[in-house]
Design a protein around this motif. Structure first.
Motif, PDB file in Angstrom:
ATOM      1  N   ALA A   1       0.444  -1.645   0.174  1.00 30.85           N
ATOM      2  CA  ALA A   1      -0.078  -0.343  -0.317  1.00 30.85           C
ATOM      3  C   ALA A   1       1.170   1.646  -0.055  1.00 30.85           C
ATOM      4  O   ALA A   1       1.888   1.333   0.603  1.00 30.85           O
ATOM      5  CB  ALA A   1      -1.339  -0.463   1.455  1.00 30.85           C
TER       6      ALA A   1
ATOM      7  N   VAL B   1       3.609  -1.385   4.355  1.00 34.23           N
ATOM      8  CA  VAL B   1       2.614   0.464   3.842  1.00 34.23           C
ATOM      9  C   VAL B   1       4.199   1.244   3.554  1.00 34.23           C
ATOM     10  O   VAL B   1       5.170   0.844   4.458  1.00 34.23           O
ATOM     11  CB  VAL B   1       2.121   0.710   5.087  1.00 34.23           C
ATOM     12  CG1 VAL B   1       1.360   2.095   5.157  1.00 34.23           C
ATOM     13  CG2 VAL B   1       1.111   0.168   5.108  1.00 34.23           C
TER      14      VAL B   1
ATOM     15  N   LEU C   1      -5.943  -0.451   6.882  1.00 38.26           N
ATOM     16  CA  LEU C   1      -4.901  -1.753   5.965  1.00 38.26           C
ATOM     17  C   LEU C   1      -4.583  -2.596   6.432  1.00 38.26           C
ATOM     18  O   LEU C   1      -4.114  -4.174   5.144  1.00 38.26           O
ATOM     19  CB  LEU C   1      -3.546  -0.187   5.313  1.00 38.26           C
ATOM     20  CG  LEU C   1      -3.521   0.671   4.579  1.00 38.26           C
ATOM     21  CD1 LEU C   1      -2.593   1.679   5.243  1.00 38.26           C
ATOM     22  CD2 LEU C   1      -3.857   0.320   3.050  1.00 38.26           C
TER      23      LEU C   1
END
Length: 301
Positions: free
Chosen positions: A185, A225, A217
């Motif tokens: 992400a 991330v 997430l």
């Protein structure tokens, strides 16, 4: 959503959610390559000793900037180097980098914890000045997977988010990006653009993910991330996070879920393409026991 990934990949695991990057997931990610065009997502490393780095590269106030020394035929830094042969000339480098807060980097799972345990229950006493013998950046290995871009400024119709902005789970959902288990992400705030105005503007605080967005997430089983701010979560004007331990983004990702973080990316060229999915490639240096490593992430379109 599970409250943590401790024990999910065995009691000895030190890679966390990167275990989701199976050969099948990596092969599927290559389907995102439609143009064969790589883009670097990294800020430059400019040594404070060899350039006007304090005014040209975003960094957190007070952090030691990279030091870059050059030698040419042993005439500058590398005193005592021997000539390499008649007619040959050689230049060499010595670089000292403090990754956190000064350059594009990837956090190791030993970077943040609470109590006396690292991610997965490893003893925090294994982190010492000579390095971490558990959950160091050398345990991560290369990261290759499907990257998905959450362009929050584009969603809101602004050049960049404001310092006090916190990206919510609703913001991420509104970006309309499909998230699959094992995805990387990538969240754009546009905050590095403020450095073009002044360091003081950059240091006035930073936008970032809210705790709710972090849990959103993590609940979708992302492998990593990455963000263009300096701390994934937001920072106040003192360059500190305001969240308590339950809502601290580093604890949510690194400590509870074993999700590695990449910070201080440069995402402007990627955002300009309009692409929301791509092949993401990054490899941390194999720094034994390191809490982080500089990286040059790539988006392959």
């Amino acid at each position: 959503m599970s409250e943590s990934n401790w024990g999910r990949w065995g009691t000895d695991d030190e890679r966390g959610a990167l275990n989701l990057l199976t050969p099948e997931v990596v092969r599927a990610a290559t389907a995102c390559v439609r143009e064969g065009r790589p883009l670097s997502l990294s800020l430059p490393i400019r040594g404070a000793t060899s350039s006007p780095a304090p005014t040209t590269v975003p960094h957190l106030r007070g952090r030691p900037l990279p030091q870059h020394f050059m030698s040419v035929d042993a005439g500058d830094y590398a005193a005592g180097a021997r000539p390499i042969g008649a007619g040959l000339r050689m230049a060499d480098d010595a670089i000292v980098v403090t990754p956190h807060g000064t350059t594009t980097h990837m956090d190791a799972l030993c970077h943040m914890w609470t109590g006396d345990r690292l991610y997965n229950g490893h003893p925090a006493g294994r982190v010492r000045s000579y390095g971490a013998t558990r959950c160091g950046i050398d345990k991560a290995g290369p990261v290759v997977g499907r990257g998905v871009l959450f362009d929050v400024p584009r969603l809101r119709g602004v050049r960049h988010l404001a310092a006090e902005d916190r990206v919510s789970a609703e913001d991420l959902a509104a970006c309309g990006v499909e998230v699959r288990p094992g995805d990387i992400a990538v969240v754009r705030t546009g905050w590095p653009l403020t450095w073009q105005d002044s360091p003081e503007a950059y240091w006035a605080g930073q936008p970032g993910l809210s705790a709710g967005a972090g849990r959103w997430l993590a609940g979708r089983d992302v492998a990593m991330v990455a963000c263009d701010n300096a701390a994934i979560g937001g920072l106040n004007e003192r360059q500190l996070a305001d969240e308590d331990l339950d809502d601290d983004l580093h604890l949510i990702f690194l400590w509870r879920h074993g999700i590695h973080l990449a910070e201080m990316l440069w995402l402007e060229e990627l955002a300009a393409t309009g692409r929301t999915d791509f092949l993401f490639v990054a490899a941390p240096l194999a720094i034994e026991g390191g809490t982080a490593s500089p990286i040059n992430p790539l988006a392959v379109l």
